[in-house]
Motif scaffolding. Structure first.
Motif, short mmCIF file in Angstrom:
data_model
loop_
_atom_site.label_atom_id
_atom_site.label_comp_id
_atom_site.label_asym_id
_atom_site.label_seq_id
_atom_site.Cartn_x
_atom_site.Cartn_y
_atom_site.Cartn_z
N TRP A 52 0.82 -1.21 0.00
CA TRP A 52 0.00 0.00 0.00
C TRP A 52 0.85 1.26 0.00
CZ3 TRP A 52 -5.33 0.19 2.81
CH2 TRP A 52 -6.14 -0.83 2.32
N ASP A 54 2.87 4.67 1.65
CA ASP A 54 2.54 5.77 2.54
C ASP A 54 1.12 6.27 2.30
OD1 ASP A 54 5.08 5.65 3.61
OD2 ASP A 54 5.89 7.13 2.22
N LEU A 55 0.50 6.73 3.38
CA LEU A 55 -0.86 7.26 3.30
C LEU A 55 -0.93 8.53 2.47
CD1 LEU A 55 -3.81 7.10 4.24
CD2 LEU A 55 -3.14 8.38 6.29
N HIS A 56 0.09 9.33 2.56
CA HIS A 56 0.14 10.59 1.82
C HIS A 56 1.35 10.58 0.87
CE1 HIS A 56 -3.03 12.27 4.31
NE2 HIS A 56 -2.36 11.88 5.39
N VAL A 58 -2.21 11.67 -1.28
CA VAL A 58 -3.37 10.97 -1.83
C VAL A 58 -3.55 11.38 -3.29
CG1 VAL A 58 -5.86 10.68 -1.68
CG2 VAL A 58 -4.49 10.79 0.42
N LYS A 59 -3.78 10.41 -4.14
CA LYS A 59 -4.03 10.65 -5.56
C LYS A 59 -5.50 10.39 -5.88
CE LYS A 59 0.31 11.47 -6.56
NZ LYS A 59 0.79 12.75 -7.12
N ARG A 71 -3.75 5.65 -2.87
CA ARG A 71 -2.41 6.04 -2.47
C ARG A 71 -1.47 6.12 -3.67
NH1 ARG A 71 -1.26 3.12 3.40
NH2 ARG A 71 -3.37 3.48 4.28
N GLU A 72 -0.37 6.77 -3.48
CA GLU A 72 0.54 7.07 -4.58
C GLU A 72 1.11 5.80 -5.23
OE1 GLU A 72 4.08 10.28 -5.38
OE2 GLU A 72 4.16 9.15 -3.50
N ASN A 73 1.46 4.81 -4.43
CA ASN A 73 2.06 3.60 -5.02
C ASN A 73 1.06 2.87 -5.91
OD1 ASN A 73 4.22 1.65 -5.32
ND2 ASN A 73 3.00 0.28 -4.03
N GLU A 75 -1.48 4.32 -7.48
CA GLU A 75 -1.68 5.16 -8.66
C GLU A 75 -0.58 4.92 -9.70
OE1 GLU A 75 -1.38 9.26 -10.80
OE2 GLU A 75 0.09 8.17 -9.61
#
Length: 621
Positions: A52, A54-56, A58-59, A71-73, A75
């Motif tokens: 998952w 990091d939480l931030h 956010v995308k 989450r970025e990963n 996306e």
């Protein structure tokens, strides 16, 4: 803008959600459609295995023409997974499960072994490309349809002088965060078809596994280079944990559906504990789908319940051991995974904290099956203290209290100095890192000398002469080190360990300085010097956070560092390993597992049956 809201799933039809990624160019907005499908209808889809992250930040993506936060990963993964000219249908947990609905989360997570097992292909998203990714994948593709021996021949010839770039590239791949995530065990093992994806570089699992297996078998400078490359970024303990992750995962997948009992997979727990799970309950829940493969009497997955607290989930796991179709030979052995000092004081003393990261996992090899890291099919634990196959384990759990039958073997009489940390990094040694044939920390030698002195101080109380005590002390350590070496498939013969230990004991009894021992080692043959290196390498592993002690009956024991004089050495019916208990206010506290010289293979039970050790009931809080 309207945000996407989930509709309810029809559990009676085994419904799941599938996300369809609409075609587009890499930089275009991500647009997806979410729809329901019944597993009973055998829908066609790929499943994503990933971390998952990091939480931030956010995308935002478009989901059925409404906004949806990810989450970025994820996306970044979606951008690499999206096709240019056609749709792609996938199952992705962060999208396809309503994470805010606990009831749905419970129901869907219980289905995950079917979801991954039914996918056309599981795609393991390791992360975006980094320097050297293309080089590593080009190298691995050379071994498509080749054998492990072919790969060993090439990798075994690596040297850091000429292959530094490739070693660095492989290190960057092996030490990615993905490999330390506990959920990937189930996802990778259950996949019928598996592909590794890093940025735009992909490779099928069989080819990747061929290279990985060759790397794990190669005792050469190749490993030193790869491990050394990783040390640029992180401490040796963290590196060690990550170094083993893809290797153990590979061997676990090879074992796969062939495991015959719950015990086969429970042996994996020591390695994966505390790894890559944002929710501490997942350190157990993530393995329940695998346990279900070989257990017909208990549906482990049905015990996945996020309404339970961490403590309730961990206690429930221990309770499940008695109800298996073929009851675990020694279900209470799992208690020995408990750390001597646990940070979570809310857990009862006897409950292991499966969420606790254990950077000393290799030193804990003493209390694990010899096949725990090799995932062989000859799954026989090194110790059968209670010969559990002929005993009926008897225990109950009442709230936070474990009530178990067992017997007292002895009391702790004298304690040696505690080793509270490893003197050297044992993982590099076990990974084949090239080091001097013999090296020993001066403080470690001081401890060994003091323990030898304690052993010989017992000659008056034991009625044993000094020569015999030296022999017993040397054999005590050589047997423990031999058991530990088998865990890591080290080719160390017991006579070699015994000889090295006897000579070291003689130096210790003479109160020799470490320089004298080192001078002796320099004067012997290289093979004899290697024996000393192997012996003290193993010794340093197994003594970390432990101490040598002697019981009131003169038995040599190795106990947790937190053990106190007057603690009790006990055997619980249903545990293959003796334990240390502390009597506190009419009940007991679990201190930890211990090694008792001469009693690790059934002697305690023999004496119990002869009436020497009456069976009692222990109330452990």
């Amino acid at each position: 803008m309207d945000t996407y809201t989930y509709g309810s799933l029809d559990t009676s039809r085994s419904e799941i959600r599938l996300v369809t990624i609409e075609p587009g160019q890499f930089s275009q907005d991500l647009r997806c459609q979410l729809h329901h499908a019944s597993l009973q209808s055998k829908p066609q889809y790929d499943a994503l295995s990933y971390t998952w992250g990091d939480l931030h930040p956010v995308k935002t993506v478009w989901m059925s023409n409404k906004t949806f936060a990810i989450r970025e990963n994820l996306e970044m993964a979606l951008r690499h997974l999206r096709l240019v000219d056609s749709c792609r249908t996938m199952w992705i947990d962060a999208i396809c499960i309503n994470q805010d609905d606990v009831s749905e989360r419970n129901e869907q997570v219980r289905r995950m072994r079917y979801i991954y097992g039914s996918a056309v292909e599981v795609i393991a998203w390791i992360g975006p490309e980094v320097r050297g990714t293309k080089l590593a994948f080009e190298f691995m593709r050379r071994f498509a349809n080749k054998t492990q021996d072919d790969a060993i021949e090439i990798i075994g010839a690596w040297t850091y002088d000429k292959d530094a770039d490739l070693m660095d590239a492989m290190a960057d791949l092996i030490f990615q965060e993905y490999w330390s995530r506990v959920w990937i065990v189930q996802e990778v093992v259950l996949a019928h078809s598996l592909k590794i994806l890093v940025g735009n570089c992909s490779i099928d699992w069989p080819t990747f596994d061929t290279v990985l297996a060759a790397y794990s078998c190669t005792q050469a400078e190749a490993r030193q280079g790869i491990l050394g490359s990783s040390l640029r970024y992180q401490s040796s303990s963290v590196v060690a944990l990550k170094a083993f992750s893809p290797l153990v995962l590979s061997m676990t997948r090879r074992q796969g559906y062939e495991c015959s009992s719950v015990e086969d997979y429970i042996q994996i727990l020591p390695f994966w504990r505390g790894r890559g799970a944002s929710d501490p309950r997942d350190n157990l829940f993530a393995l329940y789908g695998l346990l279900d493969l070989c257990e017909a009497n208990i549906d482990f997955s049905s015990h996945i319940d996020y309404r339970m607290s961490k403590k309730e989930a961990y206690i429930d796991f221990v309770r499940l051991g008695q109800g298996c179709r073929r009851p675990l030979n020694a279900p209470l052995t799992i208690l020995c995974l408990r750390e001597p000092i646990q940070k979570d004081n809310e857990l009862p003393s006897w409950v292991p904290d499966f969420a606790a990261s254990n950077v000393y996992f290799l030193e804990d090899s003493l209390f694990r099956s010899t096949s725990a890291l090799t995932c062989s099919h000859d799954l026989v634990p090194p110790f059968r203290c209670t010969r559990a196959w002929r005993l009926e384990p008897t225990y109950t759990i009442q709230g936070d209290v474990l009530i178990a039958k067992g017997f007292q073997l002895a009391g702790v009489c004298q304690l040696g100095q505690a080793c509270k940390s490893a003197w050297l990094n044992p993982v590099t040694r076990s990974l084949g890192r090239e080091e001097p044939s013999f090296s020993l920390h001066s403080k470690a030698w001081q401890v060994f000398r003091s323990w030898a002195g304690l052993a010989l101080s017992k000659k008056s109380t034991c009625g044993t002469n000094e020569a015999d005590l030296r022999e017993i002390f040397a054999l005590f350590w050589s047997h423990i080190c031999s058991d530990a070496s088998e865990t890591f498939a080290e080719e160390i013969k017991l006579p070699s360990l015994e000889n090295a230990c006897k000579i070291a004991t003689d130096f210790a009894i003479a109160d020799a300085h470490i320089d004298a021992l080192e001078q002796y080692v320099e004067s012997v043959s290289p093979s004899d010097a290697d024996d000393f290196g192997h012996f003290f390498g193993m010794w340093e592993m197994i003594t970390a956070r432990r101490r040598f002690a002697v019981t009131n009956s003169g038995i040599f024991i190795l106990v947790p560092a937190e053990t106190e004089e007057s603690d009790l050495i006990c055997v619980l019916l249903g545990s293959d390993i003796p334990i240390v208990l502390r009597n506190v206010d009419a009940h007991y506290i679990f201190v930890g597992a211990c090694f008792v010289d001469g009693y690790m293979d059934g002697k305690a039970v023999d004496e119990m049956e002869e009436g020497k050790h009456p069976v009692d009931q222990f109330e452990i809080h």
